[in-house]
Design an enzyme around this catalytic site. Structure first.
Site, PDB file in Angstrom:
ATOM      1  N   LYS A   9       0.819  -1.499  -0.111  1.00 32.87           N
ATOM      2  CA  LYS A   9      -0.441   0.400  -0.155  1.00 32.87           C
ATOM      3  C   LYS A   9       1.111   1.628   0.033  1.00 32.87           C
ATOM      4  CE  LYS A   9      -4.213  -1.331   1.268  1.00 32.87           C
ATOM      5  NZ  LYS A   9      -5.627  -1.509   2.594  1.00 32.87           N
ATOM      6  N   ARG A  34      -4.097 -10.220   4.666  1.00 31.16           N
ATOM      7  CA  ARG A  34      -4.318 -10.416   2.901  1.00 31.16           C
ATOM      8  C   ARG A  34      -2.955  -9.481   2.163  1.00 31.16           C
ATOM      9  NH1 ARG A  34      -6.650  -6.543  -1.227  1.00 31.16           N
ATOM     10  NH2 ARG A  34      -8.315  -7.358  -1.631  1.00 31.16           N
TER      11      ARG A  34
END
Length: 262
Positions: free
Chosen positions: A204, A239
């Site tokens: 991210k 995840r």
């Protein structure tokens, strides 16, 4: 939880899977590397992403989900969606979990739908929508505000009859870099909700910022560092895009914490 985004515009792997068969092959590879859950998404939720219609999202997701369920009966399949019909058609095929980034804000009926199909539900916190969520997000206290949101959502889901609930504080979804760091440092607060905690920091933008504007494909080490820190605080599900490396880190964590006998 391995990520399979069947989208042209996801921030890290958009356009990676040119066909349903290509995506199914990737799921097989992730299973071999140790994934227990596969999260299939047909709509990008990166900051600034445009929404897609229900029919387009189903056209992306269902042709991958149906053969994957047949080929890999030992895997759990999660569908990353906020749309009722996408969730319903996926559950009809046999999907096990609905991963809702809106945390019932966009479609409250997902609670009763998951109850009907005895499916799991990932309750994620987000602020705003993908078009607006990174435009000056604000909180009175980021940990307390997210905790209250998740607690209310758990009550809503239990009232609807959902028994398998996972919580996700939503790193990167309507949060500044400091908010994200506060969540990671204070993750133990969410363990007290008595639901499995999912963390998704894989590649991210917060990692890019911390690492001198590093591009997404060069954020693996940063991802592993964040996720390992979260494991140490009690996170239950990671995840990830990079399954093999994540599984390696979990094996080391379990060995050091005496969670496995060697």
């Amino acid at each position: 939880m391995g990520i399979v985004n069947v989208t042209p515009d996801s921030f890290s792997d958009g356009g990676k899977y040119s066909s349903a068969q290509h995506a199914v092959d990737e799921i097989g590879r992730m299973m071999e590397e140790g994934a227990a859950i596969i999260d299939i998404g047909g709509e990008s939720t990166r900051p600034g992403a445009n929404p897609v219609s229900e029919s387009e999202e189903m056209d992306r997701v269902l042709p991958v989900l149906e053969p994957a369920l047949d080929h890999f009966p030992d895997l759990f399949f999660s569908i990353d969606t906020t749309k009722y019909r996408v969730a319903e058609e996926s559950l009809k095929l046999g999907a096990h979990i609905i991963n809702d980034i809106s945390g019932l804000q966009k479609e409250p009926r997902l609670a009763s739908l998951c109850s009907v199909y005895n499916a799991g539900y990932v309750l994620m916190h987000s602020q705003g929508n993908p078009q607006t969520m990174q435009k000056n997000p604000e909180y009175e206290n980021v940990l307390d505000d997210i905790f209250a949101f998740l607690k209310k959502g758990i009550e809503q889901l239990k009232k609807a009859g959902v028994s398998s609930i996972v919580v996700d504080p939503g790193i990167g979804f309507g949060k500044t870099l400091q908010h994200n760091l506060d969540i990671i440092k204070g993750l133990k607060k969410f363990i007290t909700l008595d639901c499995p905690v999912l963390v998704g920091a894989s590649r991210k933008s917060m990692l890019g910022k911390l690492l001198g504007n590093r591009p997404a494909e060069e954020r693996l080490a940063g991802t592993l560092a964040v996720h390992y820190h979260c494991l140490m605080q009690g996170a239950n599900i990671l995840r990830v895009h990079d399954v093999k490396e994540a599984v390696d880190s979990v094996k080391i964590f379990e060995a050091l914490c005496d969670k496995q006998e060697w």
